[in-house]
Design a protein around this motif. Sequence first.
Motif, short mmCIF file in Angstrom:
data_model
loop_
_atom_site.label_atom_id
_atom_site.label_comp_id
_atom_site.label_asym_id
_atom_site.label_seq_id
_atom_site.Cartn_x
_atom_site.Cartn_y
_atom_site.Cartn_z
N ALA A 129 0.85 -1.19 0.00
CA ALA A 129 0.00 0.00 0.00
C ALA A 129 0.88 1.24 0.00
O ALA A 129 1.85 1.33 0.72
N GLN A 130 0.53 2.18 -0.84
CA GLN A 130 1.31 3.41 -0.92
C GLN A 130 0.45 4.58 -0.47
O GLN A 130 -0.76 4.59 -0.64
N ASN A 131 1.10 5.57 0.07
CA ASN A 131 0.43 6.79 0.46
C ASN A 131 0.36 7.69 -0.76
O ASN A 131 1.38 8.11 -1.27
N HIS A 132 -0.85 7.94 -1.24
CA HIS A 132 -1.00 8.80 -2.41
C HIS A 132 -1.04 10.25 -1.96
O HIS A 132 -1.59 10.57 -0.92
N PHE A 133 -0.49 11.11 -2.78
CA PHE A 133 -0.46 12.52 -2.44
C PHE A 133 -0.88 13.32 -3.67
O PHE A 133 -0.94 12.80 -4.77
N HIS A 134 -1.16 14.58 -3.44
CA HIS A 134 -1.57 15.48 -4.50
C HIS A 134 -0.50 16.55 -4.69
O HIS A 134 0.30 16.80 -3.78
N ASN A 135 -0.50 17.18 -5.83
CA ASN A 135 0.49 18.23 -6.07
C ASN A 135 0.35 19.38 -5.08
O ASN A 135 1.32 20.10 -4.83
N ASP A 136 -0.84 19.54 -4.49
CA ASP A 136 -1.01 20.58 -3.47
C ASP A 136 -0.14 20.32 -2.25
O ASP A 136 0.13 21.23 -1.46
N ASP A 137 0.30 19.07 -2.06
CA ASP A 137 1.14 18.72 -0.92
C ASP A 137 2.59 19.14 -1.13
O ASP A 137 3.38 19.14 -0.18
N ARG A 138 2.95 19.48 -2.33
CA ARG A 138 4.33 19.86 -2.63
C ARG A 138 4.61 21.27 -2.11
O ARG A 138 3.96 22.22 -2.51
N LEU A 139 5.58 21.38 -1.23
CA LEU A 139 5.95 22.69 -0.69
C LEU A 139 7.17 23.28 -1.39
O LEU A 139 7.29 24.48 -1.51
N PHE A 140 8.07 22.42 -1.82
CA PHE A 140 9.34 22.91 -2.33
C PHE A 140 9.34 23.09 -3.84
O PHE A 140 9.66 24.16 -4.34
N SER A 141 8.99 22.05 -4.58
CA SER A 141 9.07 22.15 -6.03
C SER A 141 8.05 23.13 -6.60
O SER A 141 8.30 23.76 -7.62
N LEU A 142 6.90 23.27 -5.95
CA LEU A 142 5.90 24.21 -6.46
C LEU A 142 6.16 25.64 -6.01
O LEU A 142 5.44 26.55 -6.42
N SER A 143 7.19 25.85 -5.21
CA SER A 143 7.51 27.21 -4.79
C SER A 143 8.26 27.97 -5.88
O SER A 143 8.41 29.18 -5.80
N SER A 144 8.69 27.27 -6.91
CA SER A 144 9.39 27.89 -8.02
C SER A 144 8.42 28.10 -9.18
O SER A 144 8.00 27.15 -9.82
N ALA A 145 8.06 29.35 -9.43
CA ALA A 145 7.11 29.65 -10.52
C ALA A 145 7.67 29.21 -11.86
O ALA A 145 6.93 28.74 -12.73
N ILE A 146 8.97 29.33 -12.03
CA ILE A 146 9.61 28.92 -13.28
C ILE A 146 9.46 27.42 -13.49
O ILE A 146 9.13 26.95 -14.57
N PHE A 147 9.68 26.64 -12.43
CA PHE A 147 9.58 25.19 -12.53
C PHE A 147 8.14 24.77 -12.83
O PHE A 147 7.89 23.90 -13.65
N VAL A 148 7.18 25.40 -12.18
CA VAL A 148 5.78 25.08 -12.40
C VAL A 148 5.40 25.38 -13.85
O VAL A 148 4.75 24.57 -14.52
#
Length: 107
Positions: free
Chosen positions: A75-94
């Motif tokens: 069983a794996q813990n599924h997550f959503h992109n809303d859970d990302r704190l670091f990678s989504l903090s970069s507007a360029i990366f998004v």
Amino acid sequence: MDAYEELKKGLKESLQQQRELEDEFDRLQQEIYDKETEYLSNKNNNVTVAGSRTTYGGNIIKGFDGFHKTHHGDAQNHFHNDDRLFSLSSAIFVKQQHQDALQDHIE
């Protein structure tokens, strides 16, 4: 003409250095994204004891509500992109991720 050639050479070198730094920046952002994915999916929270894999539910971002409960199996813990704190903090990366997704959709 000599000063012009020196400036031209300096500009070429600066542009090359900028490209190298942008490539390194992209590589680091992808590495952060990959590490964050690994962390959020709890791949690093698995323990194997006597052939049985146990996953301890939780992480610092989503909390440890499931910590006292052990889950056996894959069983794996599924997550959503809303859970990302670091990678989504970069507007360029998004923006780059959205462009990549659109490109994949077109192909």
